[in-house]
Design a protein around this motif. Structure first.
Motif, PDB file in Angstrom:
ATOM      1  N   ALA A 150      61.646 -40.867  39.217  1.00  0.00           N
ATOM      2  CA  ALA A 150      62.767 -40.265  38.497  1.00  0.00           C
ATOM      3  C   ALA A 150      63.682 -41.339  37.912  1.00  0.00           C
ATOM      4  O   ALA A 150      64.147 -41.217  36.768  1.00  0.00           O
ATOM      5  CB  ALA A 150      63.562 -39.356  39.433  1.00  0.00           C
ATOM      6  N   VAL A 151      63.934 -42.391  38.681  1.00  0.00           N
ATOM      7  CA  VAL A 151      64.786 -43.477  38.183  1.00  0.00           C
ATOM      8  C   VAL A 151      64.143 -44.146  36.973  1.00  0.00           C
ATOM      9  O   VAL A 151      64.794 -44.392  35.952  1.00  0.00           O
ATOM     10  CB  VAL A 151      65.060 -44.503  39.297  1.00  0.00           C
ATOM     11  CG1 VAL A 151      65.714 -45.768  38.714  1.00  0.00           C
ATOM     12  CG2 VAL A 151      65.967 -43.900  40.357  1.00  0.00           C
ATOM     13  N   GLY A 152      62.846 -44.443  37.069  1.00  0.00           N
ATOM     14  CA  GLY A 152      62.166 -45.084  35.947  1.00  0.00           C
ATOM     15  C   GLY A 152      62.187 -44.233  34.693  1.00  0.00           C
ATOM     16  O   GLY A 152      62.465 -44.729  33.598  1.00  0.00           O
ATOM     17  N   ALA A 153      61.899 -42.940  34.848  1.00  0.00           N
ATOM     18  CA  ALA A 153      61.891 -42.048  33.692  1.00  0.00           C
ATOM     19  C   ALA A 153      63.301 -41.897  33.112  1.00  0.00           C
ATOM     20  O   ALA A 153      63.478 -41.832  31.888  1.00  0.00           O
ATOM     21  CB  ALA A 153      61.337 -40.679  34.098  1.00  0.00           C
ATOM     22  N   PHE A 154      64.296 -41.859  33.991  1.00  0.00           N
ATOM     23  CA  PHE A 154      65.684 -41.714  33.544  1.00  0.00           C
ATOM     24  C   PHE A 154      66.123 -42.922  32.724  1.00  0.00           C
ATOM     25  O   PHE A 154      66.704 -42.778  31.641  1.00  0.00           O
ATOM     26  CB  PHE A 154      66.579 -41.538  34.770  1.00  0.00           C
ATOM     27  CG  PHE A 154      68.044 -41.418  34.452  1.00  0.00           C
ATOM     28  CD1 PHE A 154      68.519 -40.381  33.672  1.00  0.00           C
ATOM     29  CD2 PHE A 154      68.947 -42.346  34.950  1.00  0.00           C
ATOM     30  CE1 PHE A 154      69.874 -40.267  33.393  1.00  0.00           C
ATOM     31  CE2 PHE A 154      70.299 -42.244  34.679  1.00  0.00           C
ATOM     32  CZ  PHE A 154      70.766 -41.201  33.897  1.00  0.00           C
TER      33      PHE A 154
END
Length: 210
Positions: free
Chosen positions: A141-145
């Protein structure tokens, strides 16, 4: 000679009269035919109402549409690259500044910028809440965000990792991992623990490259 001329004139007169009678008869028959057609049309309209010609529709294509392409392999490749690029084993503790609060900045980013992040001077443009996510889900989620925010041209973000009140030992499980993940993203040029009104110890403010 004079008698012959009178006979010829009489014949011409008879022919002209005959032609006029035939023309009048033809006109009469045409008028009667038109009147008959008009009567039939009116009777039909009275019986079924006003009729409009049907529009000629295009022939329907009954072949089933092919299923939409799903870039499954691309997603797998991106997920694999994301996992490799954001490792839990990377040591970034030496890069974290803790003199007057948690902070991280890349070479070339001034301490003033970091200080403004700590004090909440930057306007937060988007945020990600990691509550309820497992480690792998949170990392993805952090990477995609971060990737999505960079594509949209955003600069200042907030990542909420929580304060650990519901974790064993009341320690924030994701806090240290989020710091490691952020430090490995090249888009991230600085981050700092959020000021009190922005989440305090339960969140981090992230600054992306322009």
């Amino acid at each position: 000679m004079k008698m012959r001329s009178l006979q010829e004139l009489g014949a011409m007169r008879d022919a002209l009269a005959r032609a006029q009678r035939e023309a009048a008869e033809a006109a009469r028959r045409a008028a009667e035919e038109k009147a008959r057609a008009d009567r039939e049309r009116r009777q039909f309209e009275l019986a079924v109402g006003v009729v409009k010609p049907l529009k000629v529709a295009a022939r329907a294509d009954l072949r089933p549409e092919p299923p939409a392409a799903h870039p499954r392999q691309k997603e797998l490749d991106e997920a694999r690259a994301l996992a490799e690029a954001m490792s839990d084993e990377v040591d970034v503790e030496s890069l974290l500044l803790t003199d007057d609060g948690l902070g991280f900045r890349r070479p070339g980013v001034s301490l003033d910028v970091l200080g403004q992040l700590r004090k909440g001077k930057w306007s937060i443009q988007d945020q990600l809440d990691l509550h309820g996510l497992r480690r792998d889900e949170a990392r993805e989620a952090v990477g995609a965000f971060i990737r999505g925010a960079e594509q949209r041209g955003l600069r200042c973000l907030r990542v909420i990792h929580g304060k650990g009140h519901g974790s064993p030992g009341r320690e924030p499980v994701l806090k240290a991992k989020v710091h490691k993940w952020l430090a490995q993203r090249q888009e991230v040029i600085a981050f700092a623990q959020a000021a009190g009104p922005q989440g305090g110890a339960g969140a981090v403010i992230v600054l992306l490259a322009a």
